[in-house]
Design a protein around this motif. Structure first.
Motif, short mmCIF file in Angstrom:
data_model
loop_
_atom_site.label_atom_id
_atom_site.label_comp_id
_atom_site.label_asym_id
_atom_site.label_seq_id
_atom_site.Cartn_x
_atom_site.Cartn_y
_atom_site.Cartn_z
N THR A 99 14.96 16.94 1.41
CA THR A 99 14.70 17.12 2.77
C THR A 99 15.43 17.88 3.41
O THR A 99 15.44 18.90 4.31
CB THR A 99 13.90 15.73 3.41
OG1 THR A 99 13.42 14.95 2.30
CG2 THR A 99 13.61 16.06 4.57
N TYR A 102 15.84 21.82 2.23
CA TYR A 102 14.29 22.30 2.59
C TYR A 102 14.03 22.63 4.44
O TYR A 102 13.83 23.93 4.82
CB TYR A 102 12.49 21.53 2.46
CG TYR A 102 12.44 21.55 1.23
CD1 TYR A 102 11.45 23.13 1.35
CD2 TYR A 102 12.62 21.16 0.22
CE1 TYR A 102 11.25 23.53 -0.35
CE2 TYR A 102 12.29 21.27 -1.25
CZ TYR A 102 11.56 22.54 -1.22
OH TYR A 102 11.03 23.12 -2.04
N THR A 103 15.05 21.05 4.96
CA THR A 103 15.10 21.40 6.86
C THR A 103 16.09 22.25 6.82
O THR A 103 15.98 23.52 7.74
CB THR A 103 15.56 20.03 6.68
OG1 THR A 103 14.28 19.33 6.10
CG2 THR A 103 15.79 20.58 8.54
N PHE A 122 7.41 24.76 3.53
CA PHE A 122 7.36 24.19 4.77
C PHE A 122 6.16 22.87 3.87
O PHE A 122 6.49 22.12 3.36
CB PHE A 122 6.84 24.25 5.99
CG PHE A 122 6.67 22.75 6.31
CD1 PHE A 122 7.53 21.76 7.24
CD2 PHE A 122 5.00 22.56 6.88
CE1 PHE A 122 6.72 20.57 7.69
CE2 PHE A 122 4.47 21.26 8.13
CZ PHE A 122 5.33 19.88 7.66
N PRO A 132 9.03 15.57 5.14
CA PRO A 132 9.20 16.87 6.35
C PRO A 132 9.59 15.90 7.56
O PRO A 132 9.29 14.17 7.39
CB PRO A 132 8.81 16.98 6.67
CG PRO A 132 7.29 17.27 5.43
CD PRO A 132 7.63 16.44 5.02
N THR A 136 13.05 18.84 10.38
CA THR A 136 11.86 19.92 9.91
C THR A 136 11.08 20.13 10.34
O THR A 136 10.50 21.09 11.02
CB THR A 136 11.19 19.23 7.89
OG1 THR A 136 12.38 18.30 7.67
CG2 THR A 136 10.74 20.13 7.53
#
Length: 476
Positions: A99, A102-103, A122, A132, A136
């Motif tokens: 997470t 990605y964030t 996303f 998320p 995020t």
């Protein structure tokens, strides 16, 4: 502690002691280098991990991706992210993003304006069952707001609450900022109520956003009421709170109220910024309070607030517009002698002031000096100089400047043509007026209504048919 060099000393001791450094060791060093914006060194260390018999883990990748995004290398960060996820990088191993990874990359992409790519990641994140979090969602919402896609932002805000992800103060502030910028103050006010109802305490930044929104929509009473209520709600005013109100009062020529707020912030120990002073200078010059502006300038220096280019430009422009052109020229020379670099706007303001008091010689010298100081005159600068020459009857010299302007690839605008038109009319040069009208027509530039009326009178007086002029023929 910000002492990365000492961290490398410890790494040396680890190696000399025959211990084997692991991913945690290098993660700490890479994070330290990134924190000091030494991103190239961080990337170089990352590539050397295998030399030390170490493989990067998800924290290593995420740390470097974060550093790359923070220093504006978002595309490089995206490439690293894809290498990490696909195993096609130097290490040849797949390292599943989490997470935080990605964030980090989504936030970086949104801040750089790559909102579509951020949205793609996303959606991919959710497809891979990586949930998320509030950060995020907030990053993507902010991205949609920057891209003026309010419907997507609103949809995502509702989605996150439906998914049980509690919006935090930053999330609410991002949405509120977008509502305020679009003048939707009733919705922004209701959002504040929702925020408090959900147990999220607004901070100073939240209140500042609302105050700015009320000021933008000229609801100063609401803004002032909210400003007063901040402290009772546990939020202290900061310099932004004061600057926002000071700006509104100055724009509305209530400079006394703005100065009263300035005194209040000083009494509370809140240090003004250069923005505070620049705003007050503009307000004072607007109401022709030159002496007070000069005194405030001295006070700014005593408070150790450094002036910027905007300060000096405003001061030169303000002095010129209030008839203190020689004082502006004196300030200009003092600034230039101090090796402070002025921009083309500063020069243009002073050239304009000199032209208006008839000091064409000094104005022309300044204009000609521009290439020597590394500045190129823009359309505004040319228009100012051309206007000064035309007013002084130097039509040939003005025309030479016009040709020079075109040769440098600058497009004359309606101000340029109108200036020449008035000059030719003053000199009763009807043939040149007609020639200029043809040139304007070819460029699809329209003279303004007042000049058009004078042109009509001139043509009628000289018994010239209006049908012979393209503009009049077309708009008969």
């Amino acid at each position: 502690m910000g002492r990365v060099s000492h961290g490398f000393v410890v790494l040396g001791r680890i190696l000399r002691s025959c211990f084997t450094p692991n991913a945690v060791t290098f993660n700490s060093l890479i994070k330290g280098l990134c924190a000091e914006s030494r991103i190239m060194e961080a990337a170089a260390l990352f590539t050397k991990l295998r030399v030390f018999g170490c493989e990067p883990n998800v924290v290593t990748y995420t740390t470097l991706i974060n550093g790359l995004c923070r220093t504006g290398h978002t595309i490089v960060a995206l490439n690293l992210f894809e290498e990490m996820a696909n195993g096609n990088g130097e290490f040849g191993v797949v390292c599943d993003p989490n997470t935080v990874t990605y964030t980090t990359i989504i936030d970086g992409l949104c801040k750089e304006g790559f909102v579509d790519k951020a949205k793609e990641l996303f959606l991919k994140m959710k497809d891979e069952n990586i949930n998320p979090d509030v950060v995020t969602y907030t990053s993507v919402i902010r991205g949609f707001c920057y891209a003026n896609d309010w419907n997507e932002a609103k949809h995502l805000f509702i989605e996150m609450m439906d998914q049980g992800v509690q919006p935090n103060v930053v999330t609410f502030s991002v949405i509120m900022d977008e509502l305020c910028k679009n003048g939707k103050m009733d919705k922004a006010s209701r959002l504040l109520e929702l925020m408090i109802w959900r147990g999220v305490n607004p901070d100073t930044s939240t209140y500042n956003t609302l105050i700015d929104g009320y000021c933008l929509t000229d609801k100063i009473d609401r803004a002032r009421k909210l400003f007063v209520s901040m402290e009772s709600n546990g939020c202290m005013h900061d310099v932004v709170s004061y600057n926002t109100l000071i700006n509104w009062y100055c724009k509305n020529k209530d400079v006394e109220e703005a100065l009263s707020l300035y005194s209040e912030m000083l009494s509370k120990g809140i240090k003004p910024t250069v923005v505070t002073y620049n705003t007050l200078f503009l307000g004072l010059f607007e109401i022709h309070q030159v002496e007070r502006a000069l005194k405030l300038f001295d006070e700014m220096r005593r408070n150790h607030v450094a002036a910027d280019t905007y300060t000096y430009t405003n001061f030169i422009d303000g002095l010129c517009k209030n008839g203190f052109v020689l004082e502006a020229l004196e300030l200009f020379h003092a600034i230039r002698d101090s090796k402070y670099e002025l921009n083309i706007v500063s020069y243009s303001c002073l050239i304009d002031g000199l032209c208006k008091i008839g000091n064409l010689e000094t104005a022309w010298e300044l204009f000609q000096s521009l290439p020597r100081v590394g500045l190129m005159p823009n359309v505004v600068t040319y228009n100012i100089m051309i206007h000064g020459l035309c007013n002084d009857g130097e039509m040939d010299k003005a025309h030479d400047l016009f040709l020079d302007m075109e040769a440098k690839g600058l497009e004359p605008d309606f101000v340029t043509f109108n200036t020449f038109m008035l000059g030719f009319i003053r000199n009763n040069e009807t043939s040149k007026v007609i020639e200029l009208l043809h040139r304007m027509d070819k460029r699809n530039v329209m003279p303004d209504a007042s000049i058009l009326s004078i042109v009509v009178d001139l043509l009628v007086k000289n018994e010239i048919s209006l049908n012979s002029i393209p503009h009049f023929k077309r708009h008969k």
